[in-house]
Structures are given as C-alpha cells and as structure tokens.
Design an enzyme around this catalytic site. Sequence first.
Site, short mmCIF file in Angstrom:
data_model
loop_
_atom_site.label_atom_id
_atom_site.label_comp_id
_atom_site.label_asym_id
_atom_site.label_seq_id
_atom_site.Cartn_x
_atom_site.Cartn_y
_atom_site.Cartn_z
CG LEU A 1 -1.68 1.30 1.48
CD1 LEU A 1 -2.78 1.45 0.43
CD2 LEU A 1 -2.30 1.31 2.88
CD GLU A 2 3.17 3.94 -4.40
OE1 GLU A 2 4.33 4.30 -4.64
OE2 GLU A 2 2.24 4.07 -5.23
CB VAL A 3 0.23 5.85 3.04
CG1 VAL A 3 -0.39 7.02 3.77
CG2 VAL A 3 -0.49 4.55 3.41
#
Length: 708
Positions: free
Chosen positions: A462-464
């Site tokens: 997951l890229e935040v």
Amino acid sequence: MAGSLTWEVADGIAVVTFDLPGEPVNKITQAVKEEFIATFETLGRDPEVNAVAFFSGKRDAFIAGADIEEFVAITTAAEAERLSAGGQAMLERVARFAKPVAVGIHGACLGGGLEFALACHYRVATDHPKTQLGLPEVQLGILPGAGGCQRLPRLIGARAALDMILAGKTERAAKAFRLGIVDELVPPPILRDITVGAARRMAGGWRPRRRRSGGALGWLLDGNPLGRRLVFRAARRQVLATTRGNYPAPLAALEAVEYGLRHGMAEGLKREAQLFGQLAVTDVSRKLVQIFFATTQLKKDFGISNPPKPVEVRRLAIVGAGFMGAGIAGTAVVQAGVDVRMKDADLARVAKGLVAAREILDDRLKRRRITRYEHARLVALLSGDDRYTGFGRAELVIEAVFEDLAVKQQVLREVEAAVSDGAVFASNTSTIPIARIAEVARRAERVIGMHFFSPVARMPLLEVIPSERTAPEVISTAVAFGRRMGKTAVVVRDRPGFWVNRILAPYMNEAGHLLLEGAAIDELDRLMVSWGFPVGPITLLDEVGLDVAEKASGVLHAAFGERLAAAPAFSKLVQDGRLGRKAGRGFYRYGGGRKRGVDPAVSELLGIHPNGGPHAAEIIQRLVLVMLNEAARAVGEGVVRAPRDGDIAAIFGFGFPPFRGGPLRHADDLGAARLVGELERLAERHGGRFTPCDVLVEQARRGSKFYL
Ligand code: T1G
C-alpha cells in the site's frame, strides 16, 4: 546465565517455560542453545522428573526460529556449517532424551522453533489463528539447518515435506494437524493440561501411534524408493521452473532431504549442515534477510516522527464498486473485520461490486482460512447503496472511482457533504497528486492517498500519500488501517505517479520502444522473467490494462515532460479496443481465463516486423537502467523517505526481483560510476531519456551509494 528457561516439577512432570528476556519473540541464540543443553542435562539427572512438558512464556508466540541476526553476522561457510551442526547436535539430544518430551505450541512456531518441536516426542498445538507452523528458511535464502530437512519428511512423507520446505510455507495449526505434524489440536485454554497429560501418559509407557495421511497414493509415492524418485524429479522440475536458477536455497533443501532419505539420518544431517553453510554466506541470502528486516521495521513505522494515535476505524465506506473498490471492500472485511458500505452510481453496479467482494470471502472459505460461521458473519458486514446512506458513521472513506481528476474531485465534494467532520477521505489514485484532488476540499487536512495494487486481496503493498496539508493523525490512520488490511504500508511523497508508477513508467515505455525496434513481444517478457521478474513488461501491461496505463502515462508525461512520454505503440492498441486481459485481448490473446499466446494481429496493427530487435543483453540493460535512473531521480526528489522504502515498495508492488534486493540496492551493486557510464552511452544512441540523473552523477563523483 540470563535465564530464559525456567521449570517446576510437579507429580513427576517438569513443566519448562521458554521466555527470552527483553524480546518480543523467543529466538534460539547461541546462549539459548547452551541453556537448552544445560537444562535437559539437569532434568535428565533429576530422579523426580519422569517426563517434560515444554511451553513458551510469550503471549502469542512460540519460537520464531534461530536468531537471524546471529547467522547474518557469520562470514564464512565453515562457520555457518558449524552453527548448523551445533543446532543439530542439541536437537539430537532432545530427540534421544531418555524421558519423553511433549511440547505445547501456541503462536508462531517457525524455522528452528519447528525443528525443536519435531525433535520432541509429542506435539500439541492450539487451534488459534496465531498458531502457525512452518520452515520459512528458503525465504531467507537458507535451508532448515537443524534437522528439519530430515525429521519433517520422516514424519509426514517426502511429498508433503517438500511442499512446505521448498516454498517456505507456513501452515495454520489445523492444516499442520491434518498433515500429521501436530498430534493434537486443542483450544488455547486447555493447551497446558493436554500437553502435561500427554507427557504423563508417555512417562507411563504410552506411545503415540502415527499413521501417515495420504492413503494408498501416499504410499505409492512416498513409501518406496521408486515412487520417491518420481516425487523428487517432479519437485526439482517445479523448483527450476519457479526459481529459474536465481535462488539456490530450494534446490539445496531438496538435495538435503533426498540425501538424508537415501543415506540415513546421520549422513543427511551432515549434508544438511554443509549446504546450510554454503547458503548462509551467499549474496542472495543476504538480500533476502535485508528484506525480512526492512519489512519488520516497516510494521512499526508510520512514515512520520512522533505519529499521533490513529483513529480507530470501525466503519469503512467505499465509493466506486468496480474491480478496485470491491477488492478493497472484500479485503477490509476479511482482514480487518470492519463494517463496509459501498456506493456507486446505480444499484446494478453496487450489486456487482458486492458479489465481487463476497468472492474474496468465498475464496477464503474454500481454502479453509475462515470457518463457515466466520464467513456468514463477515458477509453480513458488507452492504451497499446508490446514495451516500450510512456514510455519516464511517471513520474512513476510500474513493476508488475512475482515474480522472474532475471525477475524483466531484466525489470528494459529495463525500464531504455526507460524512462527519472527523472522517478521513482517502483516494485510491495511482498517479494523480493528492494536493490536486484536495484543491476542492473543505477539510484538506483530512484528505490523503491510499494507493492499493491490483488484485487487492493478493498484492501486499500500500502506498500512503499525504499532501502537504494532510494532518499527521490522518497519516497514521491510513497506515494503521492499511496494516490491518494485511498490507505493508510505505509513506511516499505527493509527486505524480508517487513511487511505484513513477519508476515503472519508463520501464514500460522502454518496452514499447524496443517493440518498435523489432523485439518480439514474448521475447521481451521471457528475458525479464529470466532476469527475475514474476512477469515481463508486456504481460504486465496487459494485466494492468492498457487504458489504465495510458491514463497514468499521460499524467506522468504532463508532469515530467518528454522523458516520460509514452511509447507511440500503446495508444494504437487502446484505440483498437485491446485493453489487455480484462478485455480478452491486448498484446496477448486470452480465453477461458488463460493467456493464449501473442496475438499476431498486434504486429500488423503497429506496423512492426519482429526481427529480434537489439540483442538480449542490450534489451535487459535498457529496461533495467531506465528504471534505476528514474528511481535514483525520484529518491533525489524525496519521493521515498529512505532507500529501504523504495526497495520494499518495488519488490512488493511489482515484483522487482527480491534476490537483487530492490532497484536501489541493485544500483549500489552495479555502482554509480558504471551506471553513469552505461547511461551516457545509451543516451548517445537512443536519446535524452537515458541521460543519467543528478543523483547518480553526484554519487559517481563522490563514490557514494544509497545504502551506507
Ligand atoms: N531472528 C531474529 N529476530 C527475529 C526473529 C528471528 N528469527 N523473528 C522475529 N524477530 C524479531 C523481529 O525482527 C522484530 O524485532 C521482533 O522479533 C518482532 O517481530 C536453524 C537458521 C515470528 C511471525 O524466518 O516471521 O530458524 O523490530 O515485528 O508481526 O533452520 O517475526 O522488535 O527489534 O515480525 O508478531 C526462521 C521470522 C529463522 C521467522 C512474529 N524463522 N519471523 O511476527 O512480530 S532461521 C523465521 C517472523 C532458522 C534454522 C534456521 C515474524 C513472527 P524488533 P515482528 P510479529
């Protein structure tokens, strides 16, 4: 000695507890090994002790294996071989201990931890989801070196043992019970009594009777030398097909198992230790261990210093019930157990999304990851509507609509009108800067990016993406929720394409240039798969969807100019309706859920004549270097906070070959001076997209690297 083993004797049974002081998990260090030996010696001499029952003192962890930090400090194969032989000798003492030993397992029982349990005489495990058993060593580039390659096949048969060892798989207790690794499966509250009871019965002369599962087929394959030879041949073929010679550990493990079954336990142990020694000092193992520690660090890292407490998410709302929205919904329900509300423009779409989300739950049930009862409970958590009903109670809203700025802004406006002031709005955009989306926000500090990868249920990253205005609490909330969904979360800077798509784009584009120069579609894919990627660039394009890739590349082109202009090859395919796998046709043809080979019509459409193109080494060089160059440039812009994050995101996001450690580790291995030289030569021949970036030029000048 710092006591990690304590015991008390009652009624002839010594109840031993292993609790390594000051550590979250039990690990087997050199000091622990010595303590084990001393403890068993004392118990062996004690006339009051007739049997031993062994437990962990940690709440939810049994033994996580040998201490990884200890073995990575080793520099020679001989030393590593000695370490392995020492572990084997200790476990031989346990196996031959004159008094019976029963072990009660709750929590992770991995590597050397399982090898210890296998040396004991009776194994009881709790049916708790945290109880996982396995030999994950090959995932660290080594093999089970404390007798695991010998004892597991003898207990459950070569076929089942290879299945676990060669993939480094961990299994839940129920599966381990079915396989025959565990003798008894119990609920946690009675673990102690049942284990002590078994020790007592064994002290009285009772011996467990084990029948190998697998029936007649199991005997045919495992129970005789000829069948076994077939098993090994098939396993070897499978290992070669999956590792392509890039990972030496599974083949070595296979050899240790086979050798032991052919020449007996003692010889098998010797071979196992030798092979362990060789593997432990390989570069591949070092890289895989670095990945383990980087991933572990990321479990605790919120991407900001002094992260505030995350908002506890109990209700999640999702806008967009398409493939991504449904994937997020199903995964959130299964992993985090939250209430999920989906919204889309009409009820037909919502219904389709709910069905797709439910399929994720059905799949878990089918693979026995959840019970029928849990399945029913989780299905009830999913709901949907064509209006924003129920959004007022959601702590987190994830938007997963079409990748278009105006559409996303419109959704943001509508959501803000429907939710409470404290709700977090996360956009699952893959390329559009969050600051742009948040321009229309009333509460821009509650807006953030959460970029999931497809298929959501399976992709671990997951890229935040916080914008400059995002509140710290919103960052920790997004990271914490991503983690609850089982993802490794990496916080990246709000630049077009973020990290993953930013560095993928030039790689995909280069594949397009190579096609136009006559490289064959399947040859490009084949070369990059043999270099270590799970799929090649053209297959990846088909998987992602050519329309999606085109959108993304438009954003990057606009932001970064000519360097990231899409190869002219791709838009023609989109115009022709060749959107990739989802449309049944892209570069490849698809049918019956399978890839059916390159579509010859593509060459005609593009007006190209595959003639082999540049030679193989140049193809690989161009594809890899263009990506490394962009990765270095993005590091210079602060897109990732540390090289560690960039490497893990590339490995987990699109399968950059783990044994190479990630694009930045790989750049370090090649060295900036060499990279700059090769990029300059490529730039002369193929244009400015290869011009080495400032970061690499600077590194070459100073002789510095990404990692110290
Ligand atoms: N060695 C050293 N440190 C370890 C460790 C290990 N085996 N396992 C965990 N840690 C540290 C981890 O770095 C972190 O440290 C802390 O413990 C908590 O971990 C002879 C040679 C057990 C499922 O590959 O899979 O046996 O950050 O945050 O999410 O054949 O850790 O607190 O300083 O991950 O609850 C094989 C690796 C070893 C298992 C727990 N074993 N560990 O997960 O906590 S090789 C493994 C895990 C071997 C023999 C061979 C997980 C876990 P810190 P965590 P978690």
